[in-house]
Design a protein around this motif. Structure first.
Motif, mmCIF file in Angstrom:
data_model
loop_
_atom_site.group_PDB
_atom_site.id
_atom_site.type_symbol
_atom_site.label_atom_id
_atom_site.label_comp_id
_atom_site.label_asym_id
_atom_site.label_seq_id
_atom_site.Cartn_x
_atom_site.Cartn_y
_atom_site.Cartn_z
ATOM 1 N N UNK A 1 0.843 -1.210 0.000
ATOM 2 C CA UNK A 1 0.000 0.000 0.000
ATOM 3 C C UNK A 1 0.874 1.254 0.000
ATOM 4 N N UNK A 2 1.966 1.246 0.791
ATOM 5 C CA UNK A 2 2.867 2.392 0.845
ATOM 6 C C UNK A 2 3.505 2.652 -0.512
ATOM 7 N N UNK A 3 3.943 1.594 -1.206
ATOM 8 C CA UNK A 3 4.547 1.758 -2.531
ATOM 9 C C UNK A 3 3.555 2.332 -3.530
ATOM 10 N N UNK A 4 2.290 1.878 -3.457
ATOM 11 C CA UNK A 4 1.266 2.388 -4.366
ATOM 12 C C UNK A 4 0.998 3.874 -4.116
ATOM 13 N N UNK A 5 0.997 4.295 -2.850
ATOM 14 C CA UNK A 5 0.772 5.707 -2.530
ATOM 15 C C UNK A 5 1.916 6.569 -3.072
ATOM 16 N N UNK A 6 3.185 6.090 -2.951
ATOM 17 C CA UNK A 6 4.338 6.835 -3.468
ATOM 18 C C UNK A 6 4.229 6.974 -4.982
ATOM 19 N N UNK B 1 1.513 6.896 -6.768
ATOM 20 C CA UNK B 1 0.391 7.801 -7.063
ATOM 21 C C UNK B 1 0.826 9.257 -6.951
ATOM 22 N N UNK B 2 1.638 9.589 -5.927
ATOM 23 C CA UNK B 2 2.123 10.953 -5.758
ATOM 24 C C UNK B 2 3.055 11.338 -6.915
ATOM 25 N N UNK B 3 3.911 10.392 -7.360
ATOM 26 C CA UNK B 3 4.821 10.674 -8.482
ATOM 27 C C UNK B 3 4.040 11.003 -9.746
ATOM 28 N N UNK B 4 2.991 10.227 -10.036
ATOM 29 C CA UNK B 4 2.151 10.484 -11.210
ATOM 30 C C UNK B 4 1.465 11.845 -11.099
ATOM 31 N N UNK B 5 1.059 12.212 -9.891
ATOM 32 C CA UNK B 5 0.420 13.517 -9.696
ATOM 33 C C UNK B 5 1.370 14.659 -10.031
ATOM 34 N N UNK B 6 2.643 14.524 -9.611
ATOM 35 C CA UNK B 6 3.623 15.570 -9.926
ATOM 36 C C UNK B 6 3.875 15.663 -11.430
ATOM 37 N N UNK B 7 3.917 14.508 -12.107
ATOM 38 C CA UNK B 7 4.124 14.518 -13.562
ATOM 39 C C UNK B 7 2.962 15.220 -14.281
ATOM 40 N N UNK B 8 1.743 14.980 -13.814
ATOM 41 C CA UNK B 8 0.579 15.626 -14.441
ATOM 42 C C UNK B 8 0.639 17.141 -14.261
ATOM 43 N N UNK C 1 -2.294 8.281 -18.367
ATOM 44 C CA UNK C 1 -1.805 8.295 -16.987
ATOM 45 C C UNK C 1 -2.953 8.416 -16.001
ATOM 46 N N UNK C 2 -4.035 9.141 -16.406
ATOM 47 C CA UNK C 2 -5.211 9.236 -15.529
ATOM 48 C C UNK C 2 -5.843 7.862 -15.335
ATOM 49 N N UNK C 3 -5.853 7.051 -16.436
ATOM 50 C CA UNK C 3 -6.392 5.689 -16.324
ATOM 51 C C UNK C 3 -5.537 4.868 -15.362
ATOM 52 N N UNK C 4 -4.194 5.048 -15.459
ATOM 53 C CA UNK C 4 -3.292 4.325 -14.541
ATOM 54 C C UNK C 4 -3.572 4.720 -13.102
ATOM 55 N N UNK C 5 -3.799 6.049 -12.872
ATOM 56 C CA UNK C 5 -4.089 6.523 -11.510
ATOM 57 C C UNK C 5 -5.397 5.923 -11.014
ATOM 58 N N UNK C 6 -6.431 5.890 -11.909
ATOM 59 C CA UNK C 6 -7.724 5.313 -11.513
ATOM 60 C C UNK C 6 -7.571 3.849 -11.127
ATOM 61 N N UNK C 7 -6.787 3.093 -11.955
ATOM 62 C CA UNK C 7 -6.571 1.672 -11.640
ATOM 63 C C UNK C 7 -5.857 1.506 -10.310
ATOM 64 N N UNK C 8 -4.860 2.401 -10.051
ATOM 65 C CA UNK C 8 -4.138 2.320 -8.774
ATOM 66 C C UNK C 8 -5.069 2.630 -7.602
ATOM 67 N N UNK D 1 -8.265 0.678 -2.998
ATOM 68 C CA UNK D 1 -9.552 0.403 -2.347
ATOM 69 C C UNK D 1 -9.730 -1.079 -2.066
ATOM 70 N N UNK D 2 -9.293 -1.938 -3.038
ATOM 71 C CA UNK D 2 -9.399 -3.386 -2.810
ATOM 72 C C UNK D 2 -8.524 -3.812 -1.638
ATOM 73 N N UNK D 3 -7.285 -3.280 -1.593
ATOM 74 C CA UNK D 3 -6.381 -3.622 -0.497
ATOM 75 C C UNK D 3 -6.937 -3.124 0.841
#
Length: 493
Positions: free
Chosen positions: A151-156, A158-165, A311-318, A323-325
């Motif tokens: 979960x921690x790796x997924x959050x990191x 997600x933040x990286x993708x946000x900065x790229x956007x 990338x938005x689709x990747x963020x949605x999937x993440x 949520x599943x985790x």
């Protein structure tokens, strides 16, 4: 349990949330006294290097001041299974922190002792501890540290993708500013061309007017010369005419100089006009290039938009995976909210048996046999727990080592409900492939009840949350109020 006990042995292992063995960790072992409905501390211990091993001797004669040991021995000798748990010793904590409450029992008659093995447990981080009003669950027998790391790796990520956007959005804003500057320059150049074209038209009009006046003056002088030649007899007049002609000649020279100046100006103006035409062609070429750059820039923007959408689709999937985790984490928390997981309430035992009888009766619908009245005799231990009557179901091997006086015979008679009516002309609907919400809505239309079961599966053809098995089967006869068991797919991870 017809044996004499000399001592009880407690053992187990404890790791922190990072899977490191704990040391110098103070714990207490407690016993649940059903007579007073409370937990009583038997002994304390200190865990070293992740392990603890503690022995409690049971003397033949127990003093009146040690009633807890006496109750534990009586429960064991009467065939009951006492409940033990491990708690953290913390005087500043208001609620008790429970580390472990599930265990395995090993009985060795020849050595006259019982081994209580709590197995391996892990401490939970503060954010994962569960408050159940009477105590706090701070330990788990499942290696939850792997799930937390994921979960921690997924959050990191997600933040990286946000900065790229955010960086991509800034680039898009810069491109829009450049495009506006290009449009402004094009507008200014068009304005300058229009002003120079107006000036050129005015200059051409002036040149044409001067040429007309000069031609008219030349014609007048030719007429005058012809008149003088025809009147050669008039000498004085001729002389006067000559003088006038001389004066006119001087004026003609002046006019000729003006014509030459105008022609020179005309040549200069024509040269400037040619320069303006060349400048205009160069400007049109730069405008064409600018249009090409704008078209390439628009294509770049489309590519950037496509990349942002991907990338938005990747963020949605993440986010869906997080949520599943989180849902699995909540299920793990709920799993530890019971102090006696090895026992069932009487209502759950009865409900499970009735559901099995209904399923067997449906499977015999097309058979020449059918179920009549069903009678069951169960051998169980009976206790009064915090949630009501608790039944400890016994198998053949367990019943042999428990005192017969502690075993109760439970008789259950199941007879058909003659008041139920079959819905005429209605059959069991096919609900395979639906989600839990859609299944519940469909069964409600037929007056049926839903019993939900989530089963882990690695079948690639199934989507998580999709139903893949139902009982009773589709197209069988429906009974009003009947409970339908539906199994939904759940990821193995």
């Amino acid at each position: 349990m017809d044996i004499e006990l000399d001592f009880i042995q407690f053992q187990g292992q404890l790791f922190d949330s990072k899977n490191t063995p704990v040391s110098e960790f103070k714990i207490a072992i407690q016993f649940y006294n059903a007579n007073i409905y409370d937990w009583i501390t038997l002994t304390t211990s200190v865990i070293q290097e992740g392990k603890f091993n503690h022995k409690i001797e049971i003397p033949d004669r127990i003093s009146t001041t040690n009633q807890t040991i006496r109750i534990v021995r009586e429960v064991l000798q009467e065939g009951g299974v006492p409940s033990f748990r491990i708690i953290k010793i913390d005087e500043e904590q208001e609620l008790t922190e429970v580390i472990a409450s599930s265990f395995n029992i090993v009985i060795q008659k020849e050595k006259a002792f019982i081994l209580i093995d709590f197995g391996i447990n892990w401490l939970l981080d503060e954010v994962l501890k569960t408050n159940v009003k009477t105590h706090i669950i701070s330990g788990t027998p499942l290696p939850i540290f792997n799930l937390i790391s994921k979960i921690s790796n997924l959050e990191i990520h997600n933040k990286t993708l946000g900065r790229e956007i955010i960086a991509l959005q800034k680039n898009v804003d810069n491109y829009e500013v450049i495009q506006e500057e290009f449009i402004t320059e094009i507008t200014e150049l068009k304005k300058q061309i229009e002003e120079k074209e107006i000036l050129l038209r005015e200059l051409n009009v002036s040149v044409n007017e001067l040429n007309s006046k000069l031609q008219e003056e030349i014609e007048n002088k030719k007429t005058l010369i012809d008149a003088i030649t025809a009147s050669e007899g008039q000498n004085l007049e001729f002389q006067n005419r000559i003088k006038e002609l001389e004066l006119k000649s001087e004026e003609s020279e002046i006019l000729q100089k003006k014509i030459e100046e105008l022609e020179s100006q005309l040549q200069i103006q024509q040269k400037e006009n040619e320069e303006l035409i060349a400048e205009r062609e160069a400007f049109l070429l730069s405008v064409s290039k600018l249009h090409t750059d704008i078209r390439d820039y628009k294509n770049l923007l489309v590519a950037k938009d496509t990349d942002i959408e991907r990338k938005q689709i990747v963020i949605t999937n993440l986010e869906e995976e997080i949520q599943k985790l989180s849902k699995e984490l909540e299920e793990l928390k709920a799993f530890h909210q019971t102090d006696q997981p090895n026992k069932l309430s009487a209502s759950k035992v009865y409900g499970s048996i009735v559901n099995d009888v209904i399923k067997a009766d449906e499977e015999l619908i097309n058979s020449k046999f059918k179920l009549a009245n069903v009678s069951l005799n169960l051998k169980t231990t009976v206790e009064k727990g915090p949630e009501g009557t608790v039944l400890g179901l016994l198998d053949f091997e367990t019943a042999k080592v428990i005192n017969g006086a502690a075993i109760s015979d439970i008789s259950i008679d199941i007879v058909p409900n003659q008041n139920l009516t079959t819905t005429i002309g209605e059959k069991m609907p096919n609900i395979l492939g639906l989600t839990e919400t859609a299944t519940r809505k469909k069964l409600l239309e037929y007056g049926l009840k839903l019993d939900v079961i989530y089963h882990p599966t690695n079948d690639e053809n199934l989507i998580e949350g999709q139903s893949f098995k139902q009982s009773p089967a589709p197209n069988t006869t429906i009974v009003e109020g009947q409970e339908v068991v539906v199994i939904f797919a759940k990821s193995l991870n």
